[in-house]
Motif scaffolding. Structure first.
Motif, short mmCIF file in Angstrom:
data_model
loop_
_atom_site.label_atom_id
_atom_site.label_comp_id
_atom_site.label_asym_id
_atom_site.label_seq_id
_atom_site.Cartn_x
_atom_site.Cartn_y
_atom_site.Cartn_z
N ASP A 17 -12.79 -2.87 10.90
CA ASP A 17 -14.34 -2.42 10.64
C ASP A 17 -14.52 -1.09 11.38
N SER A 18 -13.49 -0.58 12.18
CA SER A 18 -13.36 0.61 12.79
C SER A 18 -13.05 1.77 11.86
N CYS A 19 -12.13 1.41 10.84
CA CYS A 19 -11.92 2.73 10.13
C CYS A 19 -12.76 2.76 8.94
N GLN A 20 -12.86 4.29 8.86
CA GLN A 20 -13.80 4.54 7.72
C GLN A 20 -13.25 5.11 6.22
N THR A 21 -11.65 4.91 6.33
CA THR A 21 -10.95 5.47 5.12
C THR A 21 -9.98 4.69 4.94
N VAL A 22 -9.74 4.03 3.69
CA VAL A 22 -8.32 3.56 3.16
C VAL A 22 -7.71 4.42 2.35
N ARG A 23 -6.43 4.60 2.56
CA ARG A 23 -5.70 5.48 1.56
C ARG A 23 -4.90 4.32 0.55
N VAL A 24 -5.12 4.43 -0.53
CA VAL A 24 -4.55 3.49 -1.51
C VAL A 24 -3.27 4.12 -2.47
N GLY A 25 -2.25 3.77 -2.32
CA GLY A 25 -1.10 4.10 -3.20
C GLY A 25 -0.86 3.58 -4.26
N ALA A 26 -0.40 4.09 -5.27
CA ALA A 26 -0.05 3.58 -6.59
C ALA A 26 0.70 4.34 -7.37
N VAL A 27 1.23 3.84 -8.40
CA VAL A 27 2.35 4.56 -9.52
C VAL A 27 1.56 4.76 -10.81
N ASP A 28 1.80 6.03 -11.41
CA ASP A 28 1.56 6.02 -12.69
C ASP A 28 2.76 6.82 -13.40
N GLU A 29 2.48 7.26 -14.68
CA GLU A 29 3.40 7.91 -15.56
C GLU A 29 3.90 9.32 -14.75
N GLU A 30 3.09 9.91 -13.86
CA GLU A 30 3.37 10.88 -13.32
C GLU A 30 4.40 10.97 -11.82
N GLY A 31 4.23 9.49 -11.34
CA GLY A 31 4.87 9.04 -10.14
C GLY A 31 3.75 8.48 -9.29
N MET A 32 4.32 8.30 -7.86
CA MET A 32 3.57 7.73 -6.82
C MET A 32 2.37 8.77 -6.53
N PHE A 33 1.42 8.32 -5.93
CA PHE A 33 0.45 9.21 -5.28
C PHE A 33 -0.28 8.27 -4.33
N ILE A 34 -0.95 8.83 -3.47
CA ILE A 34 -1.95 8.21 -2.56
C ILE A 34 -3.33 8.81 -2.41
N VAL A 35 -4.34 8.40 -2.33
CA VAL A 35 -5.76 8.71 -2.59
C VAL A 35 -6.70 7.94 -1.40
N PRO A 36 -7.37 9.00 -0.68
CA PRO A 36 -8.16 8.26 0.59
C PRO A 36 -9.71 7.94 -0.23
N MET A 37 -10.13 6.76 0.30
CA MET A 37 -11.37 6.29 -0.26
C MET A 37 -11.96 5.69 0.55
N SER A 38 -13.29 5.74 0.54
CA SER A 38 -14.47 5.03 1.51
C SER A 38 -14.45 3.46 0.76
N PHE A 39 -14.79 2.54 1.87
CA PHE A 39 -14.65 1.21 1.25
C PHE A 39 -15.45 0.42 2.05
#
Length: 166
Positions: A17-39
């Motif tokens: 509840d206190s956090c405002q951003t979630v960082r989501v990590g995924a993999v695609d054909e370019e490799g791993m990446f992390i993206v910050p998102m509101s939730f």
């Protein structure tokens, strides 16, 4: 139990509840990446008292993130999540004794694209309720058509914290 692990369901929920951003990590054909998102989120306790966490996210419907998150369509894509709250510097008598106070959640789950207009409205409402409680929630014309909404069913997560000593 690890030294800084948070196990109590109410404390875990307070971190989310206190956090405002979630960082989501995924993999695609370019490799791993992390993206910050509101939730936004849904929180339930199962019959044994174990928390079940569902995250709601939104983004543009095009780009690397959207392509990766939607790569398997309704079958979903595996992701990792991280969110944290910065609680300030912990001071000490010398440089290496300084640290940082924090609360955090880390986990894994599966992200799904939301196609139904009713489900998109629900997800966007959850996001607004978390990010801006009490703000108007009326959606403008065309918002549902141009907004991608995502749901992460978090399969497992843990919490950690480090707080200053009293």
């Amino acid at each position: 139990m690890a030294k800084r692990e948070v196990r109590e369901a109410s404390e875990l929920r307070a971190i989310v509840d206190s956090c405002q951003t979630v960082r989501v990590g995924a993999v695609d054909e370019e490799g791993m990446f992390i993206v910050p998102m509101s939730f936004g989120y849904d929180w339930e306790l199962d019959e044994s008292g174990t928390p079940r966490l569902t995250l709601w996210l939104h983004s543009a419907g095009a780009g690397r993130k959207a392509a990766a998150f939607g790569a398997n369509g309704n079958a979903g894509v595996d992701v990792a999540i991280e969110m944290d709250c910065e609680d300030g510097v912990i001071t000490g008598p010398y440089a290496c004794s300084y640290s940082f106070a924090y609360r955090s959640i880390m986990g894994t789950g599966r992200i799904y694209p939301i196609a139904s207009g009713e489900d998109k409205v629900y997800g966007l409402t959850r996001i607004m309720e978390h990010m801006a409680p009490g703000a108007p929630q009326a959606l403008g014309p065309g918002v549902l058509d141009r907004t991608a909404v995502w749901r992460i069913d978090v399969a497992r997560f843990t919490g950690k914290q480090r707080q200053p000593k009293a």
